[in-house]
Enzyme design. Sequence first.
Site, short mmCIF file in Angstrom:
data_model
loop_
_atom_site.label_atom_id
_atom_site.label_comp_id
_atom_site.label_asym_id
_atom_site.label_seq_id
_atom_site.Cartn_x
_atom_site.Cartn_y
_atom_site.Cartn_z
N VAL A 148 55.49 92.75 41.51
CA VAL A 148 54.84 91.47 41.83
C VAL A 148 53.61 91.67 42.72
O VAL A 148 52.55 91.06 42.49
CB VAL A 148 55.85 90.50 42.51
CG1 VAL A 148 55.22 89.12 42.67
CG2 VAL A 148 57.14 90.39 41.71
N ARG A 164 56.13 101.11 51.16
CA ARG A 164 56.82 102.25 51.75
C ARG A 164 55.96 103.51 51.71
O ARG A 164 55.80 104.19 52.69
CB ARG A 164 58.11 102.51 50.96
CG ARG A 164 59.35 102.35 51.78
CD ARG A 164 60.57 102.55 50.92
NE ARG A 164 60.37 102.16 49.52
CZ ARG A 164 61.31 101.69 48.75
NH1 ARG A 164 62.53 101.53 49.25
NH2 ARG A 164 61.09 101.37 47.51
N GLU A 198 57.90 79.51 45.42
CA GLU A 198 58.00 79.14 44.01
C GLU A 198 58.49 80.30 43.13
O GLU A 198 59.31 80.13 42.23
CB GLU A 198 56.64 78.66 43.48
CG GLU A 198 56.63 78.28 42.02
CD GLU A 198 57.62 77.17 41.71
OE1 GLU A 198 57.50 76.09 42.28
OE2 GLU A 198 58.54 77.40 40.89
N GLY A 229 60.79 83.08 38.30
CA GLY A 229 59.50 83.78 38.23
C GLY A 229 58.34 82.85 37.99
O GLY A 229 58.02 82.01 38.83
N GLY A 253 63.57 100.36 32.00
CA GLY A 253 63.04 99.71 33.20
C GLY A 253 63.31 98.21 33.26
O GLY A 253 62.75 97.51 34.11
N LYS A 310 69.51 82.28 43.34
CA LYS A 310 68.56 81.30 42.80
C LYS A 310 69.19 79.91 42.71
O LYS A 310 68.55 78.92 43.07
CB LYS A 310 68.08 81.77 41.42
CG LYS A 310 67.23 83.03 41.51
CD LYS A 310 67.06 83.64 40.13
CE LYS A 310 66.21 84.89 40.18
NZ LYS A 310 66.28 85.65 38.93
N GLY A 361 58.51 89.43 35.66
CA GLY A 361 57.30 90.06 35.12
C GLY A 361 56.16 89.94 36.10
O GLY A 361 56.05 88.95 36.83
N1 LIG Z 1 59.90 91.73 39.49
C1 LIG Z 1 59.90 90.45 39.16
O1 LIG Z 1 59.58 90.10 38.03
C2 LIG Z 1 60.28 89.40 40.17
C3 LIG Z 1 60.38 88.05 39.75
C4 LIG Z 1 60.67 87.07 40.69
C5 LIG Z 1 60.87 87.43 42.01
N2 LIG Z 1 60.80 88.74 42.38
C6 LIG Z 1 61.00 89.08 43.80
O2 LIG Z 1 59.79 89.58 44.31
C7 LIG Z 1 60.06 90.56 45.30
C8 LIG Z 1 59.40 91.87 44.92
O3 LIG Z 1 59.93 92.31 43.69
P1 LIG Z 1 59.31 93.53 42.86
O4 LIG Z 1 59.96 93.50 41.54
O5 LIG Z 1 57.83 93.50 42.93
O6 LIG Z 1 59.90 94.75 43.70
P2 LIG Z 1 59.53 96.29 43.59
O7 LIG Z 1 58.75 96.55 42.35
O8 LIG Z 1 60.76 97.03 43.84
O9 LIG Z 1 58.55 96.47 44.83
C9 LIG Z 1 58.98 96.40 46.15
C10 LIG Z 1 57.87 96.83 47.05
O10 LIG Z 1 58.30 96.73 48.41
C11 LIG Z 1 57.91 97.91 49.08
N3 LIG Z 1 58.80 98.18 50.19
C12 LIG Z 1 60.11 98.52 50.18
N4 LIG Z 1 60.54 98.72 51.43
C13 LIG Z 1 59.51 98.52 52.24
C14 LIG Z 1 59.31 98.61 53.64
N5 LIG Z 1 60.31 98.96 54.45
N6 LIG Z 1 58.09 98.32 54.14
C15 LIG Z 1 57.08 97.99 53.33
N7 LIG Z 1 57.19 97.89 51.99
C16 LIG Z 1 58.39 98.17 51.47
C17 LIG Z 1 57.96 99.01 48.04
O11 LIG Z 1 57.15 100.09 48.45
P3 LIG Z 1 56.89 101.38 47.53
O12 LIG Z 1 56.15 100.88 46.32
O13 LIG Z 1 56.04 102.26 48.36
O14 LIG Z 1 58.23 101.95 47.21
C18 LIG Z 1 57.41 98.28 46.81
O15 LIG Z 1 56.02 98.33 46.80
C19 LIG Z 1 61.59 90.63 45.41
O16 LIG Z 1 62.02 89.74 46.40
C20 LIG Z 1 62.05 90.14 44.05
O17 LIG Z 1 63.34 89.59 44.08
C21 LIG Z 1 60.51 89.73 41.50
#
Ligand SMILES: NC(=O)c1ccc[n+]([C@@H]2O[C@H](COP(=O)([O-])OP(=O)(O)OC[C@H]3O[C@@H](n4cnc5c(N)ncnc54)[C@H](OP(=O)(O)O)[C@@H]3O)[C@@H](O)[C@H]2O)c1
Length: 429
Positions: A16, A45, A130, A135, A188, A206, A303
């Site tokens: 995201v 991270r 939101e 999503g 993935g 949710k 997504g």
């Molecule tokens: N993916 C979706 O489609 C989707 C949809 C709706 C809501 N969400 C929500 O959106 C949020 C992010 O999801 P995502 O899918 O984008 O997650 P993700 O791909 O796993 O990315 C998480 C990010 O957080 C970073 N992170 C982890 N620990 C950290 C720390 N201690 N300090 C700073 N940064 C840190 C990670 O760093 P690194 O990259 O360096 O490891 C990574 O960049 C979550 O709450 C998820 O539930 C996601």
Amino acid sequence: MTDKVWRIGVAGLGTVGTGLLKFIAERPDFAPAGGRVAVSGVSARSRSRPRPVDISNLAWFDDPVALANSPDVDLFVELIGGSDGPAKAAVEAALRAGKPVVTANKALIAEHGAELAATAEETGAHLLFEAAVMGGTPAVKMLREAMVGDEIKSVAGILNGTCNYILTEMEATGRSFADVLAEAQRLGYAEADPTMDVGGFDAAHKISILAALAFGCAPNFAAAEIEGIEQVDLLDIRMAKDLGYRIKLVASADRSEDGVLVRVHPSLAPLNHPLAQAGGALNALFIEGTRIGRIFLQGPGAGSGPTAAAVAADIADVMANARRPVFQGPAKALAPFTPVDPAKSMGRAYLRFLVKDEPGVIAAVSETLAEAGVSIESFLQKPVENADGVPIVLTTHAVAESVLKAAIDRIAGLPAVIDRPRLLRIARI
Ligand SMILES: NC(=O)c1ccc[n+]([C@@H]2O[C@H](COP(=O)([O-])OP(=O)(O)OC[C@H]3O[C@@H](n4cnc5c(N)ncnc54)[C@H](OP(=O)(O)O)[C@@H]3O)[C@@H](O)[C@H]2O)c1
């Protein structure tokens, strides 16, 4: 209209976060109220990890709390995830500093939404989420804004794309839960640790948020009754289909005089029902209001692009200074809803028994159900190759869950019943 430049700090550069950076690079002046956004700092991270966007010109923060507190950040976007830890600490820091926060983090809002809302209210900061539910499909704004003129009776739908994908693939390919999950992980579509998704917890986060918005209370995740899809058997998918149903992971919140019942269960939806037809990774939601009647929303629940678009919509609200309570009322007056005892809830059910192939078994099962007060609606017996016994499947008329479970216990004790009976609810939608 304004020409203000909003300096945004983005914590989390995963699916995201990088989607948002791309969006902002392409459309920095997207907000209808005017103004522009510029990313002034990022945190993740690993600084060296390759990303699909160039972050070399952006200020880097190892600590998301420092990013939230940076004097160069006017608006903090949290896209790390997790109910506690760095995500919570950084959101709290931004809110305490009176800075608007936009997050996609359902775990954080479902588990700590009330206290965060209280902090936001105290300091006058926005707290918007939101993207946390469905999503890119706007379910939060629908309840928080568009439907405030109605009293919502129920909210129910498919809120986890991973589970929906797995169930769809199991039916389409005839493969087991474990096989499809392993493939989804390889591609993935599912996390290395899939518990949050397949265990039903993500959908429960949710639906807890939607229940709070629908019924004007604090989120009460602890009260949600949660069952995931790990135990969904291919046999049940096939038997349900023969009876005219498809198995979906349905999350629902219903309000009654007794309180609110929030639950997540694998449930049967009639094959021609819109929920049954929402396949693959789609999300779908029914909202039922007293005056408006039923509304159906369907769209991408995850997504990079769709979720970033929902985050951007919240950023646009902050830029327009659009103000509403975080939930549906002053945060200090919010109370968790009164949970309804699920044992008292009424509903129709699907039951599957594996029995010895001998005369009188069906009569014994039917009599036991009748004695317990469970009335059978339909019945199916189908020989299955290589099975240790004969599966019999039936659906019931509406019955209290406590009555149903007592009947199941009695049937499980019958000598001809080989395995613990399988119970699936028929969705009340
Ligand atoms: N993916 C979706 O489609 C989707 C949809 C709706 C809501 N969400 C929500 O959106 C949020 C992010 O999801 P995502 O899918 O984008 O997650 P993700 O791909 O796993 O990315 C998480 C990010 O957080 C970073 N992170 C982890 N620990 C950290 C720390 N201690 N300090 C700073 N940064 C840190 C990670 O760093 P690194 O990259 O360096 O490891 C990574 O960049 C979550 O709450 C998820 O539930 C996601």
